[in-house]
Design a protein around this motif. Structure first.
Motif, PDB file in Angstrom:
ATOM      1  N   UNK A  47     -26.907  60.281  27.230  1.00 56.02           N
ATOM      2  CA  UNK A  47     -27.219  59.548  26.006  1.00 56.02           C
ATOM      3  C   UNK A  47     -26.466  60.157  24.830  1.00 56.02           C
ATOM      4  N   UNK A  48     -26.319  59.372  23.781  1.00 56.48           N
ATOM      5  CA  UNK A  48     -25.653  59.841  22.573  1.00 56.48           C
ATOM      6  C   UNK A  48     -26.420  60.980  21.926  1.00 56.48           C
ATOM      7  N   UNK A  49     -27.743  60.924  21.985  1.00 59.25           N
ATOM      8  CA  UNK A  49     -28.555  61.984  21.364  1.00 59.25           C
ATOM      9  C   UNK A  49     -28.294  63.335  22.026  1.00 59.25           C
ATOM     10  N   UNK A  50     -28.227  63.357  23.353  1.00 56.73           N
ATOM     11  CA  UNK A  50     -28.000  64.629  24.045  1.00 56.73           C
ATOM     12  C   UNK A  50     -26.583  65.158  23.792  1.00 56.73           C
ATOM     13  N   UNK A  51     -25.617  64.251  23.695  1.00 56.00           N
ATOM     14  CA  UNK A  51     -24.275  64.702  23.350  1.00 56.00           C
ATOM     15  C   UNK A  51     -24.260  65.282  21.936  1.00 56.00           C
ATOM     16  N   UNK A  52     -25.028  64.672  21.043  1.00 56.09           N
ATOM     17  CA  UNK A  52     -25.114  65.172  19.668  1.00 56.09           C
ATOM     18  C   UNK A  52     -25.689  66.588  19.628  1.00 56.09           C
ATOM     19  N   UNK A  53     -26.721  66.826  20.405  1.00 54.66           N
ATOM     20  CA  UNK A  53     -27.328  68.160  20.398  1.00 54.66           C
ATOM     21  C   UNK A  53     -26.338  69.222  20.872  1.00 54.66           C
ATOM     22  N   UNK A 125     -17.652  60.941  23.035  1.00 55.49           N
ATOM     23  CA  UNK A 125     -18.671  60.155  23.712  1.00 55.49           C
ATOM     24  C   UNK A 125     -18.105  58.971  24.456  1.00 55.49           C
ATOM     25  N   UNK A 126     -17.087  58.320  23.878  1.00 56.80           N
ATOM     26  CA  UNK A 126     -16.504  57.148  24.513  1.00 56.80           C
ATOM     27  C   UNK A 126     -15.472  57.516  25.582  1.00 56.80           C
ATOM     28  N   UNK A 127     -14.627  58.509  25.290  1.00 55.04           N
ATOM     29  CA  UNK A 127     -13.497  58.810  26.186  1.00 55.04           C
ATOM     30  C   UNK A 127     -13.914  59.713  27.344  1.00 55.04           C
ATOM     31  N   UNK A 128     -14.628  60.801  27.043  1.00 51.32           N
ATOM     32  CA  UNK A 128     -14.934  61.791  28.076  1.00 51.32           C
ATOM     33  C   UNK A 128     -16.306  61.568  28.723  1.00 51.32           C
ATOM     34  N   UNK A 129     -17.319  61.280  27.898  1.00 46.78           N
ATOM     35  CA  UNK A 129     -18.656  61.077  28.461  1.00 46.78           C
ATOM     36  C   UNK A 129     -18.884  59.638  28.906  1.00 46.78           C
ATOM     37  N   UNK A 130     -18.024  58.722  28.475  1.00 47.75           N
ATOM     38  CA  UNK A 130     -18.127  57.300  28.853  1.00 47.75           C
ATOM     39  C   UNK A 130     -19.512  56.736  28.564  1.00 47.75           C
ATOM     40  N   UNK A 131     -20.038  57.043  27.381  1.00 42.62           N
ATOM     41  CA  UNK A 131     -21.368  56.557  27.010  1.00 42.62           C
ATOM     42  C   UNK A 131     -21.284  55.102  26.557  1.00 42.62           C
ATOM     43  N   UNK A 132     -22.303  54.313  26.868  1.00 42.12           N
ATOM     44  CA  UNK A 132     -22.278  52.902  26.470  1.00 42.12           C
ATOM     45  C   UNK A 132     -22.581  52.737  24.977  1.00 42.12           C
ATOM     46  N   UNK A 133     -22.066  51.671  24.414  1.00 47.57           N
ATOM     47  CA  UNK A 133     -22.373  51.371  23.026  1.00 47.57           C
ATOM     48  C   UNK A 133     -21.777  52.385  22.065  1.00 47.57           C
TER      49      UNK A 133
END
Length: 244
Positions: A47-53, A125-133
């Motif tokens: 999730x974006x939140x976990x990447x943020x942390x 988040x988009x390139x490496x983690x491939x997170x949606x949205x």
């Protein structure tokens, strides 16, 4: 007169090597955060939140204090050369105006750094983690809160760099302050330590909002620390010369 002081401080940034650190440290911070996130997907949800942390954990503890310290030390470097400090103290400018001009310039650099951090966060988040949205709006709000909490760090580092001629020592103090801030915040006393205010604002290493229901105390702490540090700066500049 204040405007001219700000212009003079901005000129120091033209073709300055400080821009190398401006780009390099956020990239390193984002790299560490992304790598740590990718290595702990078994413990973290995607999730974006976990990447943020993970991004803000390294940034808030080490990279932000170090960058502010570098900015502050660089802006005071010229005053510490030769007899320039005596020229500044005898100039027809209030010494506090010079301090405030440096504060404004560092604030500008910090705001630019914050948005660079957010841009790298989105790209990772988009390139490496491939997170949606896209990242939730809360993360942008955390970014603005972090900048507010970082104002006291800026003022404190400017005071340290004003007093200490060495370029490196204030940076080491900033790193130590960031580590202490983590320890103090973990005990729920983060509002009592200026370096922890930025960590609180960024909501570093937490998925839930650290300031939920505690915004008045956070804003009050930011204001009190900032006013206190400016009073200290005025007292130092008014009552005695700073050796350089």
């Amino acid at each position: 007169m204040l405007y001219r002081c700000i212009q003079a401080e901005n000129r120091k940034l033209h073709a300055s090597p400080i821009w190398i650190m401006f780009f390099l440290l956020p990239v390193i911070s984002a790299g560490y955060g992304t790598f740590n996130y990718m290595q702990n997907l078994g413990l973290l949800t995607e999730s974006w939140y976990n990447l943020w942390t993970q991004h803000t954990l390294f940034y808030s503890l080490f990279f932000f204090p170090a960058m502010v310290a570098i900015y502050a030390a660089y802006l005071w470097r010229l005053e510490h050369l030769g007899h320039n400090w005596n020229l500044i103290m005898s100039a027809p400018v209030r010494p506090l105006a010079l301090f405030f001009a440096k504060f404004i310039v560092v604030v500008k650099l910090v705001v630019l750094t914050q948005f660079l951090i957010f841009t790298l966060y989105c790209l990772c988040g988009k390139i490496f983690a491939a997170l949606p949205g896209w990242p939730p709006p809360d993360t942008l709000f955390f970014l603005l809160r972090g900048a507010l909490g970082g104002l006291s760090v800026i003022a404190l580092q400017l005071i340290l760099s004003m007093l200490i001629r060495s370029f490196a020592i204030p940076i080491f103090i900033a790193l130590f302050g960031g580590i202490v801030g983590m320890l103090v915040a973990s005990r729920g006393k983060g509002l009592c330590w200026p370096y922890a205010l930025m960590q609180y604002g960024m909501n570093s290493n937490k998925s839930e909002d650290l300031l939920a229901g505690n915004y008045p105390s956070f804003f009050a702490a930011c204001l009190v620390w900032l006013v206190l540090l400016f009073l200290v700066a005025r007292q130092l500049l008014s009552c005695r010369d700073v050796r350089s």
